[in-house]
Design a protein around this motif. Structure first.
Motif, PDB file in Angstrom:
ATOM      1  N   ARG A  85       0.829  -1.208   0.000  1.00  0.00           N
ATOM      2  CA  ARG A  85       0.000   0.000   0.000  1.00  0.00           C
ATOM      3  C   ARG A  85       0.861   1.255   0.000  1.00  0.00           C
ATOM      4  O   ARG A  85       0.579   2.218  -0.707  1.00  0.00           O
ATOM      5  CB  ARG A  85      -0.916   0.009   1.220  1.00  0.00           C
TER       6      ARG A  85
ATOM      7  N   GLU B   4       2.302   1.833  -3.442  1.00  0.00           N
ATOM      8  CA  GLU B   4       1.252   2.311  -4.339  1.00  0.00           C
ATOM      9  C   GLU B   4       0.933   3.780  -4.082  1.00  0.00           C
ATOM     10  O   GLU B   4       0.808   4.580  -5.028  1.00  0.00           O
ATOM     11  CB  GLU B   4       0.000   1.461  -4.145  1.00  0.00           C
ATOM     12  N   GLU B   5       0.835   4.162  -2.815  1.00  0.00           N
ATOM     13  CA  GLU B   5       0.495   5.545  -2.487  1.00  0.00           C
ATOM     14  C   GLU B   5       1.626   6.504  -2.843  1.00  0.00           C
ATOM     15  O   GLU B   5       1.369   7.638  -3.263  1.00  0.00           O
ATOM     16  CB  GLU B   5       0.146   5.651  -1.004  1.00  0.00           C
TER      17      GLU B   5
END
Length: 217
Positions: free
Chosen positions: A22, A25-26
């Motif tokens: 995550r 991705e961020e």
């Protein structure tokens, strides 16, 4: 109930703060959209979850072909169409296929870049926060302002902005690269290349230096 003096957060934070997938991705989304912090991504994800939750509830409804269910479905589709998130012939399934970047692409910062008014996402944010951009007749200095489908054609430089001058260094750099036959043949967006961003940044610094010298005189 909470303290009445302080408003509750309108977005959800990640349930687990240290998931590598995550975080990567961020960070990629943050770099692509020139965002200031991760909260802007979390707000977009929370908004997306609300839209998906509404769509899934309507999909699970017994009948959406007539009555209240149909009106609620039509209102949701019409609302998201006006926001520029779906097309006019979209269905509830299309709402479920939306992603975080579709939400972020409706921000004023992103729309300024897509309209060719800035050379990069970061420069678009700078122009917005410095009051160089108008939506219609209204100056907007909030990068996260959601641009509706009706407002897309009303984005422009503020009347007092020096960027209205076609001879401005940044404007000339943008137009010159757009008309370049080399970039047309390679089908490369000139405002998206790192080399172009560096050249425009140098041109902007030169223009600012000239304005500072003129003000000193």
């Amino acid at each position: 109930m909470g303290e009445p003096k302080f408003s509750r957060p309108k977005f959800d934070t990640p349930s687990h703060p240290w998931k590598a997938g995550r975080i990567e991705e961020e960070h990629a989304i943050k770099a692509n959209h020139g965002l200031k912090n991760m909260r802007e991504i979390w707000k977009a994800k929370s908004q997306l979850r609300r839209h998906r939750r509404q769509a899934m509830r309507l999909i699970g409804t017994v009948d959406t072909t007539e009555g209240h269910g149909k009106r609620e479905m039509d209102d949701l589709l019409h609302s998201l169409y006006k926001k520029g998130l779906i097309e006019s012939n979209a269905s509830l399934d299309d709402i479920l296929s939306l992603g975080t970047e579709e939400i972020l692409s409706r921000r004023l910062q992103a729309q300024v870049y897509y309209k060719g008014l800035a050379c990069s996402m970061k420069q678009a944010r700078q122009l917005v926060t410095h009051g160089q951009i108008c939506v219609g007749e209204q100056k907007v200095s909030i990068p996260s302002y959601p641009v509706s489908r009706d407002e897309e054609g009303d984005l422009r430089y503020h009347p007092s902005s020096p960027l209205n001058n076609p001879e401005h260094a940044i404007r000339k750099a943008i137009e010159g690269r757009r008309e370049s036959a080399e970039y047309e043949e390679e089908e490369v967006d000139p405002v998206a290349t790192p080399e172009f961003a560096e050249e425009v940044q140098a041109a902007g610094e030169a223009a600012n230096a000239e304005q500072a010298e003129g003000g000193a005189e």
